[in-house]
Design a protein around this motif. Structure first.
Motif, PDB file in Angstrom:
ATOM      1  N   GLU A 466      41.061  33.145  62.027  1.00 18.51           N
ATOM      2  CA  GLU A 466      40.534  32.834  60.706  1.00 18.51           C
ATOM      3  C   GLU A 466      40.643  34.075  59.823  1.00 18.51           C
ATOM      4  O   GLU A 466      39.995  35.089  60.079  1.00 18.51           O
ATOM      5  N   ILE A 467      41.485  34.010  58.798  1.00 16.83           N
ATOM      6  CA  ILE A 467      41.726  35.157  57.929  1.00 16.83           C
ATOM      7  C   ILE A 467      41.326  34.813  56.501  1.00 16.83           C
ATOM      8  O   ILE A 467      41.860  33.875  55.896  1.00 16.83           O
ATOM      9  N   ALA A 468      40.374  35.551  55.960  1.00 14.36           N
ATOM     10  CA  ALA A 468      39.982  35.371  54.565  1.00 14.36           C
ATOM     11  C   ALA A 468      40.935  36.151  53.660  1.00 14.36           C
ATOM     12  O   ALA A 468      41.658  37.033  54.117  1.00 14.36           O
ATOM     13  N   ARG A 469      40.908  35.836  52.373  1.00 15.38           N
ATOM     14  CA  ARG A 469      41.854  36.443  51.435  1.00 15.38           C
ATOM     15  C   ARG A 469      41.122  37.257  50.372  1.00 15.38           C
ATOM     16  O   ARG A 469      40.128  36.814  49.790  1.00 15.38           O
ATOM     17  N   TRP A 470      41.624  38.463  50.140  1.00 12.07           N
ATOM     18  CA  TRP A 470      41.071  39.338  49.112  1.00 12.07           C
ATOM     19  C   TRP A 470      41.514  38.875  47.720  1.00 12.07           C
ATOM     20  O   TRP A 470      42.582  38.295  47.558  1.00 12.07           O
ATOM     21  N   LYS A 471      40.693  39.213  46.738  1.00  9.70           N
ATOM     22  CA  LYS A 471      41.040  38.936  45.342  1.00  9.70           C
ATOM     23  C   LYS A 471      40.696  40.147  44.490  1.00  9.70           C
ATOM     24  O   LYS A 471      39.609  40.720  44.615  1.00  9.70           O
ATOM     25  N   LEU A 472      41.635  40.567  43.648  1.00 13.24           N
ATOM     26  CA  LEU A 472      41.384  41.639  42.682  1.00 13.24           C
ATOM     27  C   LEU A 472      40.697  41.072  41.455  1.00 13.24           C
ATOM     28  O   LEU A 472      41.005  39.957  41.016  1.00 13.24           O
ATOM     29  N   LEU A 473      39.780  41.841  40.866  1.00 11.00           N
ATOM     30  CA  LEU A 473      39.119  41.426  39.641  1.00 11.00           C
ATOM     31  C   LEU A 473      38.625  42.648  38.892  1.00 11.00           C
ATOM     32  O   LEU A 473      38.705  43.781  39.402  1.00 11.00           O
ATOM     33  N   THR A 474      38.160  42.465  37.688  1.00  7.13           N
ATOM     34  CA  THR A 474      37.518  43.536  36.914  1.00  7.13           C
ATOM     35  C   THR A 474      36.148  43.052  36.477  1.00  7.13           C
ATOM     36  O   THR A 474      35.933  41.854  36.259  1.00  7.13           O
ATOM     37  N   ILE A 475      35.222  44.004  36.395  1.00 10.48           N
ATOM     38  CA  ILE A 475      33.885  43.691  35.904  1.00 10.48           C
ATOM     39  C   ILE A 475      33.548  44.679  34.787  1.00 10.48           C
ATOM     40  O   ILE A 475      34.244  45.679  34.600  1.00 10.48           O
ATOM     41  N   LYS A 476      32.494  44.398  34.067  1.00  9.59           N
ATOM     42  CA  LYS A 476      32.030  45.312  33.024  1.00  9.59           C
ATOM     43  C   LYS A 476      30.591  45.713  33.287  1.00  9.59           C
ATOM     44  O   LYS A 476      29.757  44.896  33.671  1.00  9.59           O
ATOM     45  N   THR A 477      30.327  47.009  33.087  1.00  8.20           N
ATOM     46  CA  THR A 477      28.960  47.497  33.192  1.00  8.20           C
ATOM     47  C   THR A 477      28.211  47.154  31.911  1.00  8.20           C
ATOM     48  O   THR A 477      28.806  46.767  30.900  1.00  8.20           O
TER      49      THR A 477
END
Length: 717
Positions: A466-477
């Motif tokens: 069972e392999i989960a997948r990473w996701k790139l994202l951006t957030i704001k402070t």
């Protein structure tokens, strides 16, 4: 819409579907399979070296099903690889295990130099052996019971130079005659090698070099006698034993370092007149193609770097280039030369770019410009510099070609993600991966297509898991700063549910944990299989986004890094699928420092903190690293105090686990002892796990430590 990016993503998904075994019956990743049995270890080539023709590539790699490595040769002309020297016949280590751990080509590329022991910080390379490619025979060169290190051939290939018992020696490869060149070594005085702090923080291990004509040797002389000792205790026997290390902590005296040139014919020695302050640094030394010696000099504050040219006959030096910063400058590394001068990396405009100078350090011209950084210049050939750049985004790396005449930069590597390239003038080796695709190792023609794939981007052993997948994202402070982040959601993620989150951080100056790169992060996969979301965010102080973003931490290590980790946790708590009352954080080394400080300052934001090998007050860490960002404790007492986790230990609300190796020579166990003392005085509950014999980072200990992490999270998160 379609394009190279979408094609790469489709290919990544196809690889995940086919190679990860996406069947109906899948089992979760176990720590035992990942770390104890190394079941998912991805094959990788070691020590790739292009030969002089630029078309043949040597490297070390094991054969399928065989633990030891052999020397392989790839020929770009045929596109094929073959074993050039089988590791099965190489049994020169003290343990007599088969395999090749190291190699060095002779100048004529007819012989290979092997040494019996993989060098470590506290031991040398053992004895030396010469292997003939023509006869396939090995000849032992030395038999010495002491410490030998840093061996290399003279430019004409007649001599082998090396450091023996901290003095310089040569060996005539035809006659076998040995010659001692220096008699300067004393206890804590070294010729041609370095102590702990120069090796760790300036990347200097080999401290001597042949002149281009082979008639002289330049070498560092390092005197550590005034540097305080740190004692590491080994408790394994009936009576403890002790290893002493010269380790300058912030504010302590530094090693006294000088550079000398020795003429082999007369053994006359000349000291270079670098005129650096006693506690300053000589950060690099290298010969120019014309036989001048170039020296990089930095003051103790590390806010300036001078490039000196030295006359090896007289020792006279003059400054030909100076770079300054009101905060700090980063060490330059080795300089790449052009036909009429050299290239220099500078962040003087806020991004790290390439500048071209003539031999006198004049006639500056800027070769690159833009919202990216040049990470490294690999080589210069035929009017072009080949370098790695953080384009098209801070989370990616690509090989680029930069015309020396000021033309347009050209990206050479293809596909989204991270490219670790090793170029020759005509070809380049490319190790390419992204967050969800293991690395593919291939050879390309410069300006052309793929020649061959050496290692496929597969890990067959993961089939059925069972392999989960990473996701790139951006957030704001909340103050409007955009931060890069990545997230791993459990397989079968249900947006209607609320999940606990474990944040993982490092956070040291210029570092990045958010990269579009495969990382063999099996602990994260294991925890995701337990229903935990894994989250990483690069806050202010991290690299890839310019000096303003990175150097905001000056004199206040920990302040902004912790602030942005807390902001990341608060962003998570606002997501509908996150249980905001069950957020934890962990890290190792600087990450151990930052996770503990963040948990203390974050109050009830965090339910769990796991801190591995943490610095708990920067007065306990070394001079070069710490003072680059903080100055000395005497100059910046408030910054040291406020950035120290044990200053804020009384604020702890999270369940806390502290892990440290008793043999850690980098971040000393003393750090955790001081934190434990502060927590006890504050009447705080916590757990400690110390590991006898473990150095700074866990290796064979990982299975046990990560299992305890999982148990701690199960009980507390």
């Amino acid at each position: 819409m379609t394009g190279k990016g979408s094609q790469r993503r489709a290919r990544s998904f196809e690889l995940a579907a086919n190679l990860w075994g996406m069947s109906k019956r899948r089992r979760p990743i176990t720590l035992e399979d990942a770390y104890l049995n190394e079941k998912f270890k991805h094959r990788a080539i070691v020590s790739p070296q292009w030969l002089k023709d630029g078309k043949r590539l040597s490297y070390l790699l094991e054969v399928d099903g065989v633990e030891f490595k052999s020397l392989w040769m790839f020929d770009a002309g045929t596109g094929k690889s073959a074993i050039a020297v089988s590791g099965a016949g190489i049994r020169i280590s003290k343990g007599r295990k088969p395999g090749i751990t190291n190699y060095c080509w002779s100048p004529d590329e007819k012989h290979l130099l092997f040494h019996s022991d993989p060098p470590t910080r506290f031991s040398g390379q053992g004895d030396y052996f010469l292997y003939s490619m023509a006869t396939r025979k090995m000849r032992r060169l030395t038999r010495h019971s002491g410490v030998q290190r840093n061996a290399k051939f003279s430019p004409d290939g007649r001599l082998l130079g090396f450091v023996r018992d901290d003095d310089l020696w040569t060996l005539d490869l035809q006659s076998g005659k040995e010659r001692r060149l220096t008699r300067l070594a004393k206890p804590q005085v070294y010729v041609g090698r370095f102590g702990w702090v120069y090796e760790e923080e300036l990347g200097l291990v080999d401290g001597w070099a042949w002149s281009p004509d082979g008639k002289r040797i330049a070498f560092f002389l390092v005197d550590e006698r005034r540097v305080p000792e740190y004692i590491i205790t080994d408790y394994s026997g009936q009576h403890p034993t002790y290893r002493k290390t010269r380790y300058p902590k912030a504010g302590d005296p530094n090693p006294i370092v000088s550079i000398h040139v020795l003429k082999l014919a007369t053994r006359k020695r000349v000291e270079m007149q670098t005129r650096h302050e006693a506690d300053g640094y000589l950060a690099r030394m290298q010969w120019s193609p014309t036989g001048k010696l170039l020296i990089q000099r930095m003051p103790r504050l590390q806010n300036r770097i001078d490039l000196l040219t030295a006359d090896p006959n007289t020792g006279k030096c003059r400054v030909i280039l100076t770079d300054t910063d009101d905060r700090w400058v980063d060490p330059q590394g080795d300089i790449q030369f052009t036909a009429d001068g050299f290239l220099w990396l500078s962040s003087r405009d806020g991004r790290r770019h390439i500048y071209r100078y003539d031999k006198s350090g004049k006639n500056e011209s800027r070769l690159t410009k833009g919202d990216f950084d040049i990470q490294k210049i690999h080589l210069v050939s035929d009017g072009t510099a080949y370098a790695t750049a953080s384009i098209p985004s801070p989370t990616e790396r690509n090989l680029v070609a930069v015309p020396l005449d000021g033309g347009t930069l050209q990206r050479l590597t293809r596909g989204e993600g991270h490219h670790e390239a090793t170029p020759s003038p005509s070809h380049y080796l490319d190790v390419h991966s992204d967050l969800n695709t293991p690395s593919e190792t291939s050879v390309f023609a410069v300006g052309g297509g793929k020649v061959a794939t050496l290692i496929e981007p597969t890990i067959p052993a993961t089939t059925g898991y069972e392999i989960a997948r990473w996701k790139l994202l951006t957030i704001k402070t909340r103050d409007g700063q955009k931060l890069h982040a990545r997230m791993l959601k459990p397989v079968g993620f249900d947006a209607a549910k609320r999940y606990p989150v474990l944040m993982h951080t490092y956070g040291g100056p210029g570092s990045q944990v958010v990269m579009n790169r495969w990382g063999d992060e099996w602990l994260s996969q294991h925890l995701a299989s337990k229903g935990i979301i894994i989250f990483m965010v690069d806050g202010r102080g991290s690299g890839g986004q310019g000096t303003k973003f990175e150097k905001i931490t000056y004199l206040n290590l920990g302040k902004w890094e912790a602030h942005d980790q807390i902001e990341g946790a608060r962003w998570l708590a606002r997501q509908s699928y996150v249980d905001g009352k069950r957020i934890g954080i962990w890290g190792w080394s600087y990450g151990g420092y930052l996770s503990s400080l963040t948990a203390f300052l974050g109050g009830d934001t965090f339910k769990v903190c796991m801190s591995g090998a943490p610095v708990t007050h920067y007065e306990l860490y070394d001079t070069i690293y710490t003072e680059r960002y903080m100055r000395t404790p005497a100059e910046n007492p408030d910054g040291y105090r406020e950035g120290a986790p044990f200053t804020h230990a009384h604020k702890l609300q999270a369940a806390m686990l502290i892990v440290h190796g008793l043999a850690d020579d980098n971040v000393h166990f003393q750090n955790s002892v001081r934190l434990v003392e502060a927590l006890q005085k504050a009447q705080k509950s916590f757990q400690v796990m110390f590991y006898p014999g473990m150095k700074h980072g866990p290796t064979k200990e990982r299975t046990y430590i990560y299992r305890e992490f999982a148990r701690f999270l199960k009980a507390n998160l």
